[in-house]
Design an enzyme around this catalytic site. Structure first.
Site, PDB file in Angstrom:
ATOM      1  CG  HIS A  30      -4.645   2.749  -0.470  1.00  0.00           C
ATOM      2  ND1 HIS A  30      -5.646   1.797   0.227  1.00  0.00           N
ATOM      3  CD2 HIS A  30      -3.629   3.013   0.262  1.00  0.00           C
ATOM      4  CE1 HIS A  30      -5.154   2.023   1.349  1.00  0.00           C
ATOM      5  NE2 HIS A  30      -4.027   2.622   1.720  1.00  0.00           N
ATOM      6  CG  HIS A  70       2.233   0.170   4.651  1.00  0.00           C
ATOM      7  ND1 HIS A  70       2.123  -1.027   5.319  1.00  0.00           N
ATOM      8  CD2 HIS A  70       1.062   0.556   4.439  1.00  0.00           C
ATOM      9  CE1 HIS A  70       0.799  -0.988   5.971  1.00  0.00           C
ATOM     10  NE2 HIS A  70       0.236   0.057   5.372  1.00  0.00           N
ATOM     11  CG  HIS A 102      -3.680   6.856   3.043  1.00  0.00           C
ATOM     12  ND1 HIS A 102      -3.962   6.917   4.348  1.00  0.00           N
ATOM     13  CD2 HIS A 102      -3.508   5.739   2.746  1.00  0.00           C
ATOM     14  CE1 HIS A 102      -3.662   5.560   4.766  1.00  0.00           C
ATOM     15  NE2 HIS A 102      -3.286   4.906   3.887  1.00  0.00           N
ATOM     16  CG  ASP A 105      -2.247  -0.715   1.356  1.00  0.00           C
ATOM     17  OD1 ASP A 105      -2.057  -2.084   0.289  1.00  0.00           O
ATOM     18  OD2 ASP A 105      -3.141  -0.675   2.196  1.00  0.00           O
ATOM     19  CG  ASP A 106       0.115   3.651   2.139  1.00  0.00           C
ATOM     20  OD1 ASP A 106      -1.004   3.515   2.043  1.00  0.00           O
ATOM     21  OD2 ASP A 106       0.384   3.709   3.348  1.00  0.00           O
TER      22      ASP A 106
END
Length: 235
Positions: free
Chosen positions: A102, A195, A106, A51-52
């Site tokens: 995603h 991540h 965020h 993620d991210d």
């Protein structure tokens, strides 16, 4: 000849059983409103998700580790970072990794209005789709969702995916802690959360060890979409 026939019959029965239990599609999952955190299966398959990203330093190291180990993962991209590093998204796509969304910023979607949630998803999709196939997988920031968020995702054709194994690598623990947590918690059908949206992170080095250790236990690594093909429908 008798043994060969018996083997062929056994393989045919095994194939029939696998086909019989793996009888659900992503569309059926979406229609059921199901959030995927793992997949019920007897097969030793696991999906690594990240993620991210993309991040200028961490993502190249992650992609290098995955290339070294010949593993494909699902990257849930943050579209605001995609704007900054489109070349890394292109690199990930060329390497065969699956791309999910995603959101754009965020922000926890459960704190937003219905229109703001829609805007987050739409903006992210527009940015990501310029560099990769239109995402069909969605991971809500922080894993936070409610019925409004799920409805917005469903309207856009997304399957909502969370996770079942979280070593909290974003807190920057030692590499050994990340590896130990993942390896000790993975079971058939697990979805692992990692991540690459900040620097430094233990994730690139941890990935290598996780892959080696789980492979030694007989696990195969698949993307989330591939993992869903192992979904065993039980009565």
């Amino acid at each position: 000849m008798f043994l060969r026939k018996r083997k062929m019959v056994f393989l045919s029965i095994t194939l029939f059983l696998v086909t019989a239990v793996a009888g659900i599609t992503q569309e059926q999952l979406r229609e059921r409103g199901e959030v995927i955190k793992n997949v019920p299966t007897t097969h030793k398959v696991v999906a690594l998700t990240i993620d991210d990203g993309p991040h200028s330093k961490t993502t190249p190291a992650v992609l290098a580790a995955l290339k070294e180990k010949d593993v494909k993962v699902t990257l849930f991209l943050l579209a605001s970072n995609v704007e900054q590093h489109p070349e890394l998204v292109q690199q990930a796509v060329q390497a065969g990794h699956e791309i999910g969304t995603h959101t754009y910023s965020h922000t926890l979607l459960t704190r937003l209005s219905k229109q703001a949630v829609a805007d987050e998803l739409t903006k992210a999709e527009e940015i990501i789709s310029k560099l990769a196939p239109k995402p069909i997988l969605f991971r809500p920031p922080g894993g936070a969702f409610n019925q409004a968020v799920l409805a917005a995702a469903h309207e856009r054709g997304y399957t909502t995916v969370t996770w079942s194994v979280d070593p909290e690598d974003w807190k920057c623990p030692p590499v050994s802690n990340v590896v130990q947590h993942v390896v000790s918690h993975v079971t058939p059908g697990s979805i692992v959360l990692l991540h690459d949206g900040q620097y430094p992170l233990p994730t690139p080095e941890a990935l290598k060890q996780i892959i080696d250790q789980l492979r030694a236990q007989g696990y195969t690594f698949v993307t989330v979409s591939e993992l869903l093909q192992y979904y065993e429908v039980r009565d």
